[in-house]
Design a protein around this motif. Structure first.
Motif, PDB file in Angstrom:
ATOM      1  N   ASP A 162       0.756  -1.217   0.023  1.00 32.40           N
ATOM      2  CA  ASP A 162      -0.019  -0.075  -0.147  1.00 32.40           C
ATOM      3  C   ASP A 162       0.870   1.173  -0.102  1.00 32.40           C
ATOM      4  O   ASP A 162       0.229   2.444  -0.215  1.00 32.40           O
ATOM      5  N   PHE A 163       2.132   1.126   0.186  1.00 35.70           N
ATOM      6  CA  PHE A 163       3.157   2.367   0.398  1.00 35.70           C
ATOM      7  C   PHE A 163       3.425   2.838  -1.076  1.00 35.70           C
ATOM      8  O   PHE A 163       4.026   3.843  -1.298  1.00 35.70           O
ATOM      9  N   ILE A 164       2.983   1.903  -2.122  1.00 30.75           N
ATOM     10  CA  ILE A 164       3.321   2.198  -3.543  1.00 30.75           C
ATOM     11  C   ILE A 164       2.193   2.674  -4.331  1.00 30.75           C
ATOM     12  O   ILE A 164       1.191   1.764  -4.224  1.00 30.75           O
ATOM     13  N   PRO A 165       1.977   3.904  -4.332  1.00 27.96           N
ATOM     14  CA  PRO A 165       0.876   4.343  -5.364  1.00 27.96           C
ATOM     15  C   PRO A 165       0.458   3.749  -6.702  1.00 27.96           C
ATOM     16  O   PRO A 165       1.398   3.160  -7.330  1.00 27.96           O
ATOM     17  N   ALA A 166      -0.577   3.863  -7.081  1.00 25.61           N
ATOM     18  CA  ALA A 166      -0.960   3.457  -8.517  1.00 25.61           C
ATOM     19  C   ALA A 166      -0.362   4.109  -9.574  1.00 25.61           C
ATOM     20  O   ALA A 166      -0.155   3.434 -10.575  1.00 25.61           O
ATOM     21  N   CYS A 167      -0.078   5.378  -9.431  1.00 27.06           N
ATOM     22  CA  CYS A 167       0.793   5.923 -10.411  1.00 27.06           C
ATOM     23  C   CYS A 167       2.180   5.592 -10.758  1.00 27.06           C
ATOM     24  O   CYS A 167       2.475   5.365 -11.826  1.00 27.06           O
ATOM     25  N   SER A 168       2.697   4.982  -9.558  1.00 30.69           N
ATOM     26  CA  SER A 168       3.938   4.145  -9.750  1.00 30.69           C
ATOM     27  C   SER A 168       3.812   2.965 -10.545  1.00 30.69           C
ATOM     28  O   SER A 168       4.792   2.570 -11.461  1.00 30.69           O
TER      29      SER A 168
END
Length: 742
Positions: A162-168
């Motif tokens: 969850d610490f890595i956003p969808a945009c990444s």
């Protein structure tokens, strides 16, 4: 006659650590049972399996199997491995996943992005060492990534995803798709001499440099692309025009990869009749069966060789799979367990390493086909695996003449769907320019370096932005807007209600009126913790000093503190401002208050007391969590003034000297007395001089109240904690009237 309601006072029962520990161990057997059963979700639904599900799974499984065979061989070429290794990878993923799955739609196997990373890893390692082969690198990579993923899932660390956003995720998927597509151009045109493992911009430039060397392969490649896109869009158009044939057209469109491979192989066979060498690049010999089964090589050299690529491999493995699983769960209305999904891909890759496979994860395109085919359970993967086994044992002689250019067309057609188009970029720009920046940086870094560096750049940049947002939260100065109409209470007294909004609100800002003189209110839109405690404290102090004047006697120049930059001119200009009486903090968005945050509130309170020349009341509105309330009580904000005087340290970083001032010892004693009174609830009384309630009586009346009817706004047993901003303002106004200087 209207029913008169008794006031309800709210407090929270203090639960000791001993009680929490006893409760945990009492429930430990149940927790353990749930944990063990959760490791094999198939046990919860296999008993309900029926013939209808079997038929739907069979259809979906065979459909996906027809797609996975050509894709797996094509992806293996991207991974710099022989085509059969793609089939090995597909077989294990399809077979094993059903045991651990919480998603019915996911199809595990070779993917374009993971294949690209494996290929770049193999190229890097083989150029540095001649003692380890490409297949050994792939197998070791599969085993290690699987073991790490398995550990992450077992200890329930899936929250890290969850610490890595969808945009990444969208960024490195788009960058990888562009990299793979451009990397396939030379094979599509039959151009030799271009290193397809170089950075994408180099492949792009070299492609046009060597474009005159195009071979006959281009006929197979471009014709294949035209065929694939023609069938897709043709079937979509006909489905809309003839809805009753939509199912038949769907399955025909899904089989386009297999149809293309069959016809391209047939033509390739015909043009090779009577020739000693092929005029086009073809696959040639593919051994039948599972020829690479063995115990994986695990030694220091193999581990050190793949270690630099492990972090990016784990990120791709987990992120790609969980993102796809969550997406299909939302579409098809079921919940997935991220930790269990991580366990599934971890075990799959550990087991796959014994078959000679390279790392595999969930495939977006095949999962979409599986979902559209009407799959009912994860068992459909077994039927897909049967198709792969059939291909490995019965069709390998026919694979000899498959053109490489046709496989490149299959790859380009598959990965093009991973590219986020202009509509996504436009919506992302409308939502957040920071997220758009992360997306663009990820794509650019991947294009000019490798997918590995693209992943690191996106993750690092996302974390930096997250930390910046935590460290610099939004701070709002609040005013109030009168609400109409006013209402009357049971005493027929008119009460005006207000809406509290920021002074700079784009729509309501022009309607905002200030709070009563000497009362200020602000809102903090983030948890109050160590990264932002100093910043928030400074903003609170600066806000109060900007809107009120200094209190107390005017100090001479020689008596001012070294850091006091006030002068008679500025002080005279501020004489029309009111003295600060009370500051109201809206903490509805504060979900956590740690020791640093609590100390910052204490420091801000002390600074404001010194500035105002008297005690400044701190009122707190909308305390959402009992732990925050308990922390504020420990610091004495429930019954102000704060015990121990100004500037006390709640949890000193450096222990107080035993030979220090006596006042520090007095502070500690008063604080201990306050804490003891909180823990024991000793005869605590609250309310104004006109109305005081014993705590036990309040809870008794609250427990007997009929809550099915509307109730008055609850009151906290501590007079400086409020459930309504109006209550906080009214309490501050009442206490202001009692000041001698008021």
């Amino acid at each position: 006659m209207e029913e008169k309601h008794e006031d309800i006072f709210v407090d929270y029962e203090q639960v000791s650590y001993k009680q929490e520990t006893e409760l945990f161990f009492r429930n430990l057997p149940r927790y353990t049972q749930e944990y063990v059963v959760g490791l094999l979700p198939i046990a919860t639904w296999i008993g309900r399996y029926n013939l209808t599900w079997l038929v739907r799974d069979l259809i979906a499984g065979i459909t996906v199997g027809i797609v996975v065979v050509p894709q797996s061989m094509a992806y293996a070429k991207i991974a710099m491995l022989p085509p059969q290794y793609g089939l090995y990878t597909a077989f294990v993923g399809l077979c094993v996943y059903c045991l651990f799955a919480t998603s019915k739609d996911i199809s595990i196997g070779p993917t374009a992005v993971m294949s690209l990373l494996v290929g770049q890893t193999i190229t890097r390692v083989t150029s540095e060492s001649a003692t380890i082969t490409a297949t050994e690198i792939a197998v070791t990579f599969s085993l290690l990534t699987g073991a790490i993923a398995m550990f992450i899932g077992l200890v329930r660390l899936g929250i890290l995803v969850d610490f890595i956003p969808a945009c990444s995720i969208a960024g490195f998927m788009t960058g990888s798709a562009i990299t793979i597509t451009i990397g396939q151009w030379p094979k599509l045109f039959g151009i030799k001499g271009i290193n397809t493992q170089d950075s994408t911009y180099l492949i792009f430039g070299n492609f046009f440099k060597y474009l005159p060397n195009t071979k006959l392969d281009v006929a197979f490649g471009l014709t294949g692309l035209f065929f694939l896109y023609g069938i897709r869009y043709g079937c979509q158009f006909l489905s809309k025009r003839y809805p009753k044939y939509s199912t038949h057209l769907f399955f025909f469109g899904i089989m386009r990869n297999g149809i293309l491979i069959i016809f391209a192989t047939l033509i390739s066979f015909l043009i090779n009749i009577g020739k000693s060498s092929s005029p086009i690049s073809i696959l040639k010999d593919i051994p039948a069966g599972f020829q690479a089964m063995s115990v994986p090589r695990i030694d220091a050299e193999a581990i050190s060789a793949v270690a630099p690529s492990l972090p990016s491999g784990i990120i791709i493995l987990i992120l790609e799979h969980c993102a796809i699983a969550k997406s299909f769960g939302r579409i098809n209305n079921y919940a997935i367990n991220p930790d269990q999904e991580i366990i599934a891909i971890g075990f799959t890759n550990i087991w796959a390493s014994f078959f000679g496979a390279y790392p595999s994860t969930g495939s977006f395109s095949r999962s979409a086909i599986k979902a559209r085919s009407g799959v009912k359970t994860p068992i459909a993967g077994i039927f897909s695996a049967c198709v792969v086994v059939l291909a490995l044992y019965a069709l390998t002689p026919a694979f000899y003449y498959i053109p490489d250019a046709t496989l490149s067309a299959v790859v380009i057609h598959a990965v093009a769907d991973l590219v986020s188009g202009p509509s996504y970029i436009k919506r992302l720009a409308s939502v957040s320019l920071w997220e758009l920046f992360v997306f663009v940086v990820t794509v650019v870094v991947t294009f000019f370096t490798t997918v590995e560096y693209g992943i690191y750049a996106s993750v690092a940049l996302s974390i930096v932005i997250l930390l910046f947002r935590i460290a610099r939260p939004r701070f709002w100065a609040l005013g109030r807007v009168p609400l109409a109409p006013a209402y009357n209470d049971d005493s027929n007294k008119s009460h005006q209600r207000y809406l509290y909004v920021p002074d700079s609100h784009p729509s309501l800002g022009k309607l905002v009126e200030p709070l009563p003189s000497g009362v200020l209110m602000c809102r903090i839109d983030e948890s109050f913790t160590y990264p932002n405690s100093g910043y928030i404290s400074d903003r609170i102090i600066a806000y109060c000093k900007d809107h009120t004047r200094r209190g107390g006697s005017v100090l001479k120049k020689g008596d001012r503190a070294w850091n006091d930059d006030a002068n008679p001119v500025t002080e005279a200009a501020r004489e029309q401002l009111p003295l600060l009486h009370a500051l109201i903090l809206d903490v509805a968005s504060v979900n956590r208050l740690d020791s640093s945050g609590l100390q910052a509130v204490v420091d801000a309170s002390a600074a404001l007391n010194r500035f105002a020349g008297h005690h400044v009341e701190l009122h707190f509105v909308n305390i959402v969590h009992p732990a925050i309330r308990r922390a504020l009580i420990v610091a004495g904000f429930g019954t102000q003034p704060v015990p121990g005087g100004e500037g006390q340290e709640i949890l000193p970083v450096v222990p107080v000297s035993k030979d220090g001032p006596q006042i520090q010892k007095q502070q500690e004693q008063k604080q201990q007395q306050q804490q003891q009174r909180i823990d024991n609830d000793e005869d605590l009384e609250v309310g104004t001089d006109d109305e005081k309630h014993d705590l036990g009586d309040d809870f008794k009346s609250a427990s007997t109240a009929t809550l099915s009817n509307p109730i008055p706004i609850p009151k906290d047993v501590y007079p400086f904690f409020h459930w309504s901003a109006d209550d906080a303002v009214n309490a501050a106004v009442r206490s202001l009237a009692l000041r001698p200087s008021a």
